[in-house]
Design an enzyme around this catalytic site. Sequence first.
Site, PDB file in Angstrom:
ATOM      1  N   LYS A   1       2.213  -2.457   6.534  1.00 31.70           N
ATOM      2  CA  LYS A   1       2.544  -2.439   4.960  1.00 31.70           C
ATOM      3  C   LYS A   1       4.146  -1.836   4.871  1.00 31.70           C
ATOM      4  CE  LYS A   1      -1.316  -3.893   3.357  1.00 31.70           C
ATOM      5  NZ  LYS A   1      -1.273  -5.408   2.750  1.00 31.70           N
TER       6      LYS A   1
ATOM      7  N   TYR B   1      -2.426  -0.156  10.569  1.00 33.06           N
ATOM      8  CA  TYR B   1      -2.413  -0.694   9.136  1.00 33.06           C
ATOM      9  C   TYR B   1      -1.223  -0.356   8.179  1.00 33.06           C
ATOM     10  CZ  TYR B   1      -3.674  -1.264   4.194  1.00 33.06           C
ATOM     11  OH  TYR B   1      -3.487  -1.640   2.920  1.00 33.06           O
TER      12      TYR B   1
ATOM     13  N   SER C   1       0.851  -1.338  -0.004  1.00 34.82           N
ATOM     14  CA  SER C   1       0.000   0.032   0.065  1.00 34.82           C
ATOM     15  C   SER C   1       1.129   1.274  -0.093  1.00 34.82           C
ATOM     16  CB  SER C   1      -0.916  -0.098   1.316  1.00 34.82           C
ATOM     17  OG  SER C   1      -1.506   1.302   1.486  1.00 34.82           O
TER      18      SER C   1
END
Length: 258
Positions: free
Chosen positions: A164, A160, A147
């Site tokens: 990544k 999150y 991401s």
Amino acid sequence: MGRLDGKVALITGAGSGFGEAIAHGFVSQGANVLVADIAVQNGKRVADEITKKAYAGGGSAAFVELNVAQRADWEKGLEVAKSQFGKLDIVVNNAGTTYKKQESKGVSEAEFDKIIAVNVKSIYLSVAVVMPYFVERKAGVYLNTSSVAGTRVRPGQVFYGGTKGFLNTVTQGLAAEYGPEGVRVNSICPLRGATGLLEMFSGVPDTPEERARFAQSVPLRRMSEPNDIAQAAIYLASDEAAFVSGVNLPVDGGRLAV
């Protein structure tokens, strides 16, 4: 002639979103694909739709139920690839999850544990189970769905983004470690796209107005589409990218340049 003729790929999270588009794209280029997903109904649907399309490239698809956080399921996936298609050439670590956008202090332990299991532990298990097979063959391709958050973490999705960032670092490390064994490792770093996780990332309802508002923050003035990710995946998995490894490729419409 397809760009992935004769290749066999296992794609996790292929029952929807980016993974579904990658599965269709790979088969259209001649690959045989294992649609791997914990969501049985979605995974079977994708495999059936690919079969019915009968792509001119001659590839095919089959479904395998796979929980990326379980070693036994990875072992099953590898065995199914070998028994059904004779080998495995490509692993696409696409399955991922997040929590609804919120302040980091409000993220529950259960939400944190889930993103660690799906976004982090899955990569370890993928390497633990499949890398020995690739090393033995002196060939293999790993492609990870990361991401833009792995490079630039936004408020509300900090943990999150951290998973990544882990994935981006591990992508480079694995490329360095296993390049001498003939294994290439890259990741794709998409911008927010029209997938089932969209409202989780944005924290607001998915409306045309919200999509238009977000698009104004992107130089190319739109969100990513699943096919954008699929086309990048086709290139990175193909022999056209034979000398490309250790790359975290933004597919973001220029967002990281702003």
